[in-house]
Design a protein around this motif. Structure first.
Motif, PDB file in Angstrom:
ATOM      1  N   SER A  20       0.833  -1.197   0.000  1.00  0.00           N
ATOM      2  CA  SER A  20       0.000   0.000   0.000  1.00  0.00           C
ATOM      3  C   SER A  20       0.867   1.247   0.000  1.00  0.00           C
ATOM      4  N   ILE A  21       0.249   2.357  -0.396  1.00  0.00           N
ATOM      5  CA  ILE A  21       0.923   3.641  -0.415  1.00  0.00           C
ATOM      6  C   ILE A  21       0.060   4.629   0.361  1.00  0.00           C
ATOM      7  N   LYS A  22       0.704   5.421   1.238  1.00  0.00           N
ATOM      8  CA  LYS A  22      -0.017   6.371   2.078  1.00  0.00           C
ATOM      9  C   LYS A  22       0.527   7.776   1.840  1.00  0.00           C
ATOM     10  N   LEU A  23      -0.375   8.738   1.722  1.00  0.00           N
ATOM     11  CA  LEU A  23       0.004  10.144   1.561  1.00  0.00           C
ATOM     12  C   LEU A  23      -0.554  10.959   2.714  1.00  0.00           C
ATOM     13  N   ALA A  39      -4.462  10.105   2.462  1.00  0.00           N
ATOM     14  CA  ALA A  39      -5.081   9.136   1.552  1.00  0.00           C
ATOM     15  C   ALA A  39      -4.256   7.859   1.534  1.00  0.00           C
ATOM     16  N   ARG A  40      -4.892   6.777   1.115  1.00  0.00           N
ATOM     17  CA  ARG A  40      -4.223   5.476   1.063  1.00  0.00           C
ATOM     18  C   ARG A  40      -4.772   4.679  -0.110  1.00  0.00           C
ATOM     19  N   ALA A  41      -3.913   3.856  -0.743  1.00  0.00           N
ATOM     20  CA  ALA A  41      -4.347   3.000  -1.848  1.00  0.00           C
ATOM     21  C   ALA A  41      -3.495   1.738  -1.880  1.00  0.00           C
ATOM     22  N   GLU A  42      -4.070   0.675  -2.394  1.00  0.00           N
ATOM     23  CA  GLU A  42      -3.336  -0.576  -2.581  1.00  0.00           C
ATOM     24  C   GLU A  42      -2.443  -0.455  -3.821  1.00  0.00           C
ATOM     25  N   ILE A  43      -1.257  -1.081  -3.783  1.00  0.00           N
ATOM     26  CA  ILE A  43      -0.344  -1.095  -4.923  1.00  0.00           C
ATOM     27  C   ILE A  43       0.179  -2.511  -5.120  1.00  0.00           C
ATOM     28  N   ALA A  44       0.837  -2.736  -6.252  1.00  0.00           N
ATOM     29  CA  ALA A  44       1.423  -4.050  -6.522  1.00  0.00           C
ATOM     30  C   ALA A  44       2.529  -4.334  -5.508  1.00  0.00           C
ATOM     31  N   PRO A  45       2.714  -5.593  -5.093  1.00  0.00           N
ATOM     32  CA  PRO A  45       3.750  -5.921  -4.108  1.00  0.00           C
ATOM     33  C   PRO A  45       5.152  -5.726  -4.679  1.00  0.00           C
ATOM     34  N   ILE A  46       6.141  -5.680  -3.808  1.00  0.00           N
ATOM     35  CA  ILE A  46       7.526  -5.467  -4.225  1.00  0.00           C
ATOM     36  C   ILE A  46       7.974  -6.518  -5.227  1.00  0.00           C
ATOM     37  N   GLU A  47       7.490  -7.738  -5.095  1.00  0.00           N
ATOM     38  CA  GLU A  47       7.909  -8.822  -5.968  1.00  0.00           C
ATOM     39  C   GLU A  47       7.404  -8.650  -7.401  1.00  0.00           C
ATOM     40  N   ALA A  48       6.537  -7.671  -7.649  1.00  0.00           N
ATOM     41  CA  ALA A  48       5.930  -7.512  -8.973  1.00  0.00           C
ATOM     42  C   ALA A  48       6.866  -6.881  -9.998  1.00  0.00           C
ATOM     43  N   GLY A  49       8.042  -6.404  -9.583  1.00  0.00           N
ATOM     44  CA  GLY A  49       9.017  -5.853 -10.509  1.00  0.00           C
ATOM     45  C   GLY A  49       8.551  -4.550 -11.129  1.00  0.00           C
ATOM     46  N   ALA A  50       8.678  -4.464 -12.485  1.00  0.00           N
ATOM     47  CA  ALA A  50       8.339  -3.218 -13.196  1.00  0.00           C
ATOM     48  C   ALA A  50       6.878  -2.850 -13.001  1.00  0.00           C
TER      49      ALA A  50
END
Length: 230
Positions: A20-23, A39-50
């Motif tokens: 997740s990313i928090k602002l 604000a907060r949102a879900e993001i791709a995990p670290i293992e997802a690469g590019a």
């Protein structure tokens, strides 16, 4: 961070975690710092690469439109994306210590520091018999990791003014609010989704840091296995 700029709005703080990313943005009002937007949102995990970089940029573009002012940001680098070590060196002048730290770091980290970044902090003194040495905390990030981090903000149209380390950012924030006695030690455990950060503070110094690859996910999987559920 709190000394930057003359306007009432401070730079936007961006915390990028495992999933997740928090602002958060503060503003000055009547001599006090108050919350302006978060604000907060879900993001791709670290293992997802590019794919993770694209996910971060997309989330930033979406979240920044939710009432934040300006495009200047400060960000913390996730714990999984930097390396940490502690070393002990003979006591020496600061300019000599910097050279000695670089020499020691080349034996402990496998990437090229010409492209990456190395920071060190004096944690205190370590005594063995009559010998006194300086204990230092080393934090290092590879160049490709830093470039990818910066590019995620650039693609979102944001100005990344500074990159911090999560334990350092947390230490400074907690030092402002936690009661402490001179010389007393305080231990902090930050349990995240992908791992746990343990650090210790003494007065205004960060004196110990350890990243443990056991987080909430590990606990969730253990409970699910024990109960026989997915």
């Amino acid at each position: 961070m709190f000394g930057w700029g003359q306007g009432s709005f401070l730079p936007i703080g961006v915390d990028i975690g495992t999933r997740s990313i928090k602002l958060l943005q503060l503003r000055r009002r009547r001599g006090q710092l108050v919350l302006h937007a978060a604000a907060r949102a879900e993001i791709a995990p670290i293992e997802a690469g590019a794919e993770r970089g694209d996910s971060i940029s997309a989330a930033l573009r979406k979240l920044i439109a939710g009432g934040f002012v300006g495009r200047s940001c400060v960000s913390s680098l996730p714990a999984k994306q930097f390396h940490s070590r502690s070393i002990r060196l003979p006591q020496m002048p600061e300019n000599e210590r910097t050279k000695a730290v670089m020499f020691e770091a080349k034996d402990r980290f496998t990437f090229d520091f010409d492209q990456g970044r190395l920071e060190h902090f004096l944690a205190g003194e370590a005594r063995r018999g009559t010998e006194i040495r300086d204990e230092l905390l080393l934090f290092a990030a590879a160049g490709d990791v830093l470039r990818a981090h910066v590019e995620s903000f650039t693609r979102a149209g944001l100005d990344l003014a500074a990159i911090d380390l999560q334990p350092c950012a947390m230490h400074r924030a907690l030092a402002r609010v936690l009661p402490s006695e001179p010389g007393g030690l305080q231990a902090v455990i930050d349990l995240g989704v992908g791992g746990t950060q343990l650090f210790m503070m003494q007065d205004d110094r960060l004196v110990f840091y350890k990243y443990i690859e056991i987080g909430a996910d590990t606990l969730h999987h253990a409970v699910a296995q024990k109960l026989g559920v997915d």
